[in-house]
Design an enzyme around this catalytic site. Structure first.
Site, mmCIF file in Angstrom:
data_model
loop_
_atom_site.group_PDB
_atom_site.id
_atom_site.type_symbol
_atom_site.label_atom_id
_atom_site.label_comp_id
_atom_site.label_asym_id
_atom_site.label_seq_id
_atom_site.Cartn_x
_atom_site.Cartn_y
_atom_site.Cartn_z
ATOM 1 N N ALA A 37 0.827 -1.213 0.000
ATOM 2 C CA ALA A 37 0.000 0.000 0.000
ATOM 3 C C ALA A 37 0.863 1.265 0.000
ATOM 4 C CB ALA A 37 -0.922 -0.011 1.224
ATOM 5 N N THR A 96 9.463 -2.211 2.066
ATOM 6 C CA THR A 96 9.148 -3.636 2.207
ATOM 7 C C THR A 96 8.594 -3.864 3.612
ATOM 8 O OG1 THR A 96 11.372 -4.239 2.981
ATOM 9 C CG2 THR A 96 11.007 -4.254 0.599
ATOM 10 N N LYS A 138 10.055 -0.174 9.287
ATOM 11 C CA LYS A 138 10.548 0.141 10.625
ATOM 12 C C LYS A 138 11.760 -0.706 11.038
ATOM 13 C CE LYS A 138 6.227 -0.520 12.116
ATOM 14 N NZ LYS A 138 5.399 -0.189 10.951
ATOM 15 N N GLU A 141 -5.545 -6.711 9.966
ATOM 16 C CA GLU A 141 -5.102 -7.679 8.966
ATOM 17 C C GLU A 141 -5.548 -9.084 9.360
ATOM 18 O OE1 GLU A 141 -0.991 -7.102 7.640
ATOM 19 O OE2 GLU A 141 -1.052 -5.188 8.694
ATOM 20 N N ASP A 200 3.968 -3.674 17.112
ATOM 21 C CA ASP A 200 4.054 -2.544 16.176
ATOM 22 C C ASP A 200 4.261 -1.225 16.929
ATOM 23 O OD1 ASP A 200 3.530 -1.296 13.419
ATOM 24 O OD2 ASP A 200 2.039 -0.315 14.676
ATOM 25 N N LYS A 244 7.770 1.417 17.057
ATOM 26 C CA LYS A 244 7.755 2.881 16.894
ATOM 27 C C LYS A 244 8.397 3.560 18.100
ATOM 28 C CE LYS A 244 3.737 2.413 13.927
ATOM 29 N NZ LYS A 244 2.270 2.195 13.930
ATOM 30 N N GLY A 247 -1.988 3.840 6.711
ATOM 31 C CA GLY A 247 -2.653 4.028 5.424
ATOM 32 C C GLY A 247 -1.642 4.367 4.348
#
Lengths: 346, 346
Positions: free
Chosen positions: B10, B77, B106, B190, B201, B205, B325
């Site tokens: 995306a 990727t 990341k 997902e 996730d 960050k 997004g």
């Protein structure tokens, strides 16, 4: 960088106090009556002692400060309307010497944006003004980062004094005059609060935002006409070579003086409250009391400010924080100084 | 700038779609099976048609894309843990050619920050990674603007999927499994939501933020050892020459799988709710469900993210918006590309 700070109010003094920590030297500081000048760095404690005794900041003249050997002029004199003097002349004089300018004074950017752009085009100096909109909130640098052409509208709460008064009125059911007096006692409102409560201060910030957004429509033309990378370099500067500019006369402005407690009560019954909202969209600048959802993003409380950006590709971005205050505004000034330094270095 | 986009998910596709509007040309686009390469600009519509037919993005090999004549490698990727491969090798290969890298992946920034810094020091290329933290929210550039040394703590809601689930559970009184299924149906979660709901996730960050903040403590040493202005140039880059680095192994992480509706009910009785909060402070990285005031700044709803910065001189700054997004994350990638372009131009 060597800084000359013009204006010794809360912002000017905070810049002097924080500059060494950011690796800069204040070589001149002036108020309306005098100036302290020292190429090795003004002794700020001596200046404070002098002002506490009611004396001018130093024994030199304000005019001599403008001739000091500085890299960046920090213009932090009070915002004036009309022709934005004496601020505008300070800026022009620095640019004529090919020096950079960082503005905390809203006047020149709100009232004479076209003149500012013209003066910058004839200079090797640049003009930055992050501190003029919402204090510590990085509104202009975020717009520059996104690309002003990708920002379709800006709205927000841009005056902490008005927001404090409306928040208190809503929370306590008190009337405007009562809360204003309280705010003055707390130092949140000035003795003459006119510009804060009648919407002028918020409108000036919106006018500056409108000028920056309008620049984007002329940035392409400017990029071809001009060797400088001003329009693309990740910081907002007075850039475009033509195109519309705005002044306070273009803004539709209403204040909060006429908001009765009953209006806040009615709003609350409907899950809403009232905030003084400034908005720039479709080429129009508007400031006035608006209904917003209670507890919603725009309903910041106390002296908080919020800037809401509508973007073309990334939805809505909200930035809230302290919109005023000496150290808060000084950090925005010093961020601009940092940008000028990194450009020189790269 | 000429871009090679590695990864056609995306974010990679959105970068290809938006790049022309930002004045850039995508000269290569690769997925794991193939690559489309054209020094005049990849025909993106052809690529989309190929992928819709289940074919690779182009007829060249992914390896050839890494040798294309690009200025900036956009690494998009999927994030991998462990040694962050193959992303890290893509970055190293670009830096070895003295090309710039913009990361949406990341892995290399969270898992191999020290290696990333070393590779950058030996290159004329720079590595930027705004897109790795909270999508469209300009977290890293705001930290760079403030000066990382002036940021004392960072906390926030950094995963939109987890936030959507908690918001829905609180609003509807539904249990975790029910809302997760709903989120999957809506495309908000997902098929394998593990990294989103178990805190990984958000933790990645936070680890990236911790690495950036830790850099500040070594930036002074770096500035004297190094001619580059990397540590001061208004954008966050892998900068310091020594000092602590973090990986996910240094984070204390809990997810939202164990949060029962009853906990949200109890919180609501007390005017509070539960959010998955990530925090970096005092050298520690923590992620877990926390009680926050209902309707308060951290209680963003739906898939919104928020980043809250505690600053030394400017109080607390809050930035909220879309944290994920394709187009949203692509705008962060393109803001980094814009920074690299302006540095080249100035």
């Amino acid at each position: 960088m060597k800084l000359a700070v013009v204006g010794a109010g809360a912002v000017g003094r905070a810049v002097c106090s924080l500059a060494p920590e950011y690796g800069h030297t204040v070589v001149a500081l002036s108020d309306s009556r005098g100036a302290a000048i020292d190429s090795e760095g003004v002794a700020f404690e001596d200046v404070l002692a002098r002002t506490e005794r009611g004396e001018p900041v130093g024994e030199e003249t304000p005019d001599e400060a403008l001739d000091a050997p500085y890299d960046v002029l920090v213009e932090a004199t009070p915002t004036t309307l009309g022709n934005a003097e004496p601020g505008f002349s300070h800026v022009r004089r620095a640019l004529a010497r090919d020096r950079h300018v960082v503005l905390a004074n809203k006047g020149p950017v709100a009232q004479r944006y076209g003149d500012l752009r013209s003066a910058q085009r004839e200079s090797n100096g640049r003009v930055l003004f992050e501190a003029t909109v919402a204090g510590a909130i990085p509104a202009l640098s975020t717009i520059a980062d996104l690309g002003a052409e990708n920002v379709t509208a800006v709205r927000g709460v841009l005056n902490g004094t008005a927001n404090f008064i409306l928040s208190r009125m809503a929370a306590e059911g008190l009337d405007y005059e009562h809360v204003l007096t309280e705010a003055q006692d707390l130092g949140v409102a000035e003795a003459d609060p006119a510009f804060d409560v009648d919407g002028t201060d918020a409108a000036l910030k919106c006018v500056i935002l409108a000028n920056v957004l309008a620049d984007a429509t002329t940035a392409d033309a400017d990029a071809t006409a001009n060797d400088s990378t001003a329009a693309k370099d990740g910081s907002t500067t007075a850039g475009g070579s033509s195109g519309r500019t705005y002044t306070i006369a273009d803004a539709d402005v209403a204040g909060i003086e006429g908001v009765p407690p009953s209006a806040l009560d009615l709003a609350a019954e409907d899950g809403r409250t009232i905030r003084l909202i400034g908005e720039v969209s479709d080429g129009a600048v508007r400031v006035g009391p608006r209904l917003v959802p209670e507890g919603g993003t725009l309903a910041v409380t106390g002296t908080q400010n919020i800037v809401q950006l509508e973007t073309r590709h990334a939805g809505r971005l909200n930035i809230s924080g302290r919109g005023a205050g000496g150290p808060e505004t000084a950090t925005a000034v010093l961020a601009d100084v940092g940008r000028l330094e990194s450009e020189r270095g790269s």
